[in-house]
Design a protein around this motif. Structure first.
Motif, PDB file in Angstrom:
ATOM      1  N   GLY A  14      -7.671  -7.145   3.161  1.00 33.79           N
ATOM      2  CA  GLY A  14      -6.938  -6.278   3.795  1.00 33.79           C
ATOM      3  C   GLY A  14      -7.469  -6.023   5.074  1.00 33.79           C
ATOM      4  O   GLY A  14      -8.926  -5.952   5.154  1.00 33.79           O
ATOM      5  N   GLN A  17      -7.962  -1.871   9.361  1.00 29.57           N
ATOM      6  CA  GLN A  17      -8.260  -0.730  10.317  1.00 29.57           C
ATOM      7  C   GLN A  17     -10.301  -0.656  10.045  1.00 29.57           C
ATOM      8  O   GLN A  17     -11.131  -1.297   9.900  1.00 29.57           O
ATOM      9  CB  GLN A  17      -8.463   0.291  10.756  1.00 29.57           C
ATOM     10  N   ASP A  41      -5.810 -11.648   3.794  1.00 31.94           N
ATOM     11  CA  ASP A  41      -4.508 -10.730   4.755  1.00 31.94           C
ATOM     12  C   ASP A  41      -3.882 -11.298   4.191  1.00 31.94           C
ATOM     13  O   ASP A  41      -3.307 -12.316   4.718  1.00 31.94           O
ATOM     14  CB  ASP A  41      -4.355 -10.013   6.069  1.00 31.94           C
ATOM     15  N   THR A  62       2.630   8.731  17.144  1.00 30.45           N
ATOM     16  CA  THR A  62       1.358   8.685  16.709  1.00 30.45           C
ATOM     17  C   THR A  62       0.541   9.864  16.879  1.00 30.45           C
ATOM     18  O   THR A  62       0.522  10.416  17.276  1.00 30.45           O
ATOM     19  CB  THR A  62       0.372   7.632  16.363  1.00 30.45           C
ATOM     20  N   LEU A  65      -4.824   7.432  17.201  1.00 29.74           N
ATOM     21  CA  LEU A  65      -5.577   6.414  16.677  1.00 29.74           C
ATOM     22  C   LEU A  65      -6.339   6.284  17.229  1.00 29.74           C
ATOM     23  O   LEU A  65      -7.023   6.405  18.142  1.00 29.74           O
ATOM     24  CB  LEU A  65      -5.204   5.327  17.452  1.00 29.74           C
ATOM     25  N   VAL A 110      -2.409 -14.264   2.923  1.00 29.95           N
ATOM     26  CA  VAL A 110      -2.725 -14.539   2.207  1.00 29.95           C
ATOM     27  C   VAL A 110      -2.581 -13.672   1.205  1.00 29.95           C
ATOM     28  O   VAL A 110      -3.003 -12.061   1.484  1.00 29.95           O
ATOM     29  CB  VAL A 110      -4.390 -15.032   1.983  1.00 29.95           C
ATOM     30  N   THR A 111      -1.826 -13.080  -0.038  1.00 28.72           N
ATOM     31  CA  THR A 111      -2.124 -11.930  -1.467  1.00 28.72           C
ATOM     32  C   THR A 111      -2.789 -12.615  -2.274  1.00 28.72           C
ATOM     33  O   THR A 111      -2.391 -13.150  -2.900  1.00 28.72           O
ATOM     34  CB  THR A 111      -0.561 -12.275  -1.338  1.00 28.72           C
ATOM     35  N   TRP A 147       0.358   1.228   2.406  1.00 26.34           N
ATOM     36  CA  TRP A 147       1.651   0.625   2.979  1.00 26.34           C
ATOM     37  C   TRP A 147       2.785  -0.389   2.217  1.00 26.34           C
ATOM     38  O   TRP A 147       4.539  -0.106   1.612  1.00 26.34           O
ATOM     39  CB  TRP A 147       1.501  -0.037   4.223  1.00 26.34           C
ATOM     40  N   THR A 148       2.282  -1.236   1.235  1.00 30.92           N
ATOM     41  CA  THR A 148       2.538  -1.829  -0.708  1.00 30.92           C
ATOM     42  C   THR A 148       3.449  -1.225  -1.133  1.00 30.92           C
ATOM     43  O   THR A 148       3.276  -1.707  -1.947  1.00 30.92           O
ATOM     44  CB  THR A 148       1.710  -3.287  -0.391  1.00 30.92           C
ATOM     45  N   GLY A 337     -11.350   2.431   3.185  1.00 38.84           N
ATOM     46  CA  GLY A 337     -10.662   3.162   4.185  1.00 38.84           C
ATOM     47  C   GLY A 337     -10.141   3.671   2.234  1.00 38.84           C
ATOM     48  O   GLY A 337      -8.603   4.171   2.649  1.00 38.84           O
ATOM     49  N   ALA A 342      -9.666   7.429   4.502  1.00 34.99           N
ATOM     50  CA  ALA A 342      -8.858   7.305   5.388  1.00 34.99           C
ATOM     51  C   ALA A 342      -8.627   7.083   6.510  1.00 34.99           C
ATOM     52  O   ALA A 342      -8.028   6.960   7.288  1.00 34.99           O
ATOM     53  CB  ALA A 342      -7.466   7.690   3.885  1.00 34.99           C
TER      54      ALA A 342
END
Ligand code: FAD
Length: 364
Positions: A14, A17, A41, A62, A65, A110-111, A147-148, A337, A342
């Motif tokens: 990943g 950040q 990632d 947002t 950040l 790359v997963t 997110w996924t 994270g 987080a």
């Protein structure tokens, strides 16, 4: 294609950040990216999850950040970037510059499918299209965000429903909802954003939440205190291995300009969560049927930790015990994270501590 095998001291999964900040602090300790440290990632480009967020989410829209460590003297800062630009573009450019400036060589797309034990090391199995690769490493840092892994509540009849359904992660903008009767589910900032944007184009938009959201008039001091409480509650859940509670359930929602706009437009009329879905709509707990052409599930996210399951560290509730970014009994496994880390501020501080602990594991 033939599978490829590599070894490294550290694999970081990943490049958001959290992963980038750990890579930065490892580089400062002399661990070279691309040789000692591999950063993998699944995204096509820089920006972590931000590269996938909808384009109408501007930087000014947002919460805030924070800059990454090691950028103070570059003049590049989120606080000075134009607030009207899409956050996904600003963050992608910033993270791209960050990777370049600090020589962080991210291997993408790359997963990572799984992390397994390989003697006293870990084997990280990854795929790029049909090509499979494996990396053996002494240390794995999982910095995969949320997110996924969108979270949606169990809902009877959901499979029957023939209308349009999207989650926050699949939302690309209001256009597909033009002229439709839309239900927005969820009590967080994303739900409010959809009420606003979709409300402008839909024939009607109805808001469903489980709890009655609490709004508060934010002051800086209060906000810092709420942040501390939220981090403490996340930390407690992480240490106990419980699934993490949503941040908004802890902090409530600030009465932002968006909230005031929605209130003025009469769009904050919250309805209790419906009980069931049908072919064409939903049924309330009072057994009233409401026709809906579309439902947007803005019901949050869970940490993406499926790839760690082969290690036996994910419990039946889907949680994982994490203490100060580490999993007890797994000295080489780090989560960056995660939970209390987080928020961007904690993520930067935590990255320094994580890099120090990794150097100790490696005896450097
Ligand atoms: P991410 O940015 O999600 O990065 C994780 C990376 O891991 C991604 O690049 C992904 O491609 C990669 N990855 C995941 N799984 C795999 C895998 N199996 N193999 C390989 N790679 C993988 N936070 C704020 O501080 N301020 C805000 O204003 C704010 N707004 C938000 C708005 C929305 C709509 C949402 C959903 C969240 C928001 N957040 C905000 C929280 C936000 O999630 C974090 O700030 C930040 O994105 C988290 O960074 P991260 O590095 O932990 O994860």
């Amino acid at each position: 294609p033939e599978p490829t095998h590599r070894t490294a001291d550290v694999v970081i999964i990943g490049a958001g950040q959290a992963g980038l900040a750990v890579a930065y602090h490892l580089a400062r300790r002399g661990l070279e990216s691309g040789r000692d440290v591999l950063v993998l990632d699944r995204g096509p480009g820089p920006g972590g999850a931000w590269q996938h967020r909808w384009s109408s989410l501007t930087l000014g829209g947002t919460h805030h950040l924070h800059d990454l460590p090691g950028m103070a003297d570059t003049g590049l800062s989120f606080s000075s970037a134009p607030g009207d630009r899409p956050a996904r573009d600003v963050v992608a450019e910033y993270y791209g510059s960050y990777e370049e400036r600090h020589g962080i060589d991210v291997i993408r797309p790359v997963t990572v499918a799984r992390v397994e034990r390989a003697g006293d090391r870990y084997r990280v199995l990854a795929a790029t299209g049909s090509a499979v690769s494996s990396v053996e490493a002494r240390v794995v840092v999982s910095a995969t965000g949320t997110w996924t892994s969108p979270r949606t509540p169990f809902m009877p009849g959901r499979d029957l429903y023939r209308g349009l359904q999207v989650t926050t992660a699949a939302y690309t903008g209001a256009a597909p909802f033009a002229g439709l009767r839309v239900g927005v589910v969820g009590g967080g900032t994303s739900a409010l954003t959809f009420l606003d944007e979709v409300g402008d184009v839909a024939s009607e938009v109805l808001w469903f939440t489980r709890r009655n959201p609490t709004f508060h008039d934010e002051e800086v001091e209060l906000s810092a205190e709420r942040g501390r409480v939220a981090v403490a509650i996340q930390d407690e859940a992480a240490r106990a291995g419980r699934p993490l509670p949503s941040i908004v359930s802890v902090t409530g929602l600030p009465r932002s300009p968006l909230v005031r706009r929605l209130e003025a437009a009469g769009r904050l009329e919250r309805r209790p969560m419906f009980a069931e879905m049908t072919l064409t709509g939903v049924i309330t707990r009072e057994d009233v049927e409401i026709p809906l052409d579309a439902v947007i599930w803005a019901t949050g996210f869970r940490p993406e930790i499926a790839h760690l399951r082969p290690l036996g560290v994910v419990n039946d509730a889907g949680g994982i015990v994490v203490e100060d970014g580490r999993v007890p009994g797994e000295p080489g496994l780090f989560l960056a994270g995660y939970g209390p880390q987080a928020s961007t501020i904690s993520s930067n501080r935590a990255a320094r501590v994580t890099a120090k602990a990794i150097a100790e594991v490696l005896g450097r």
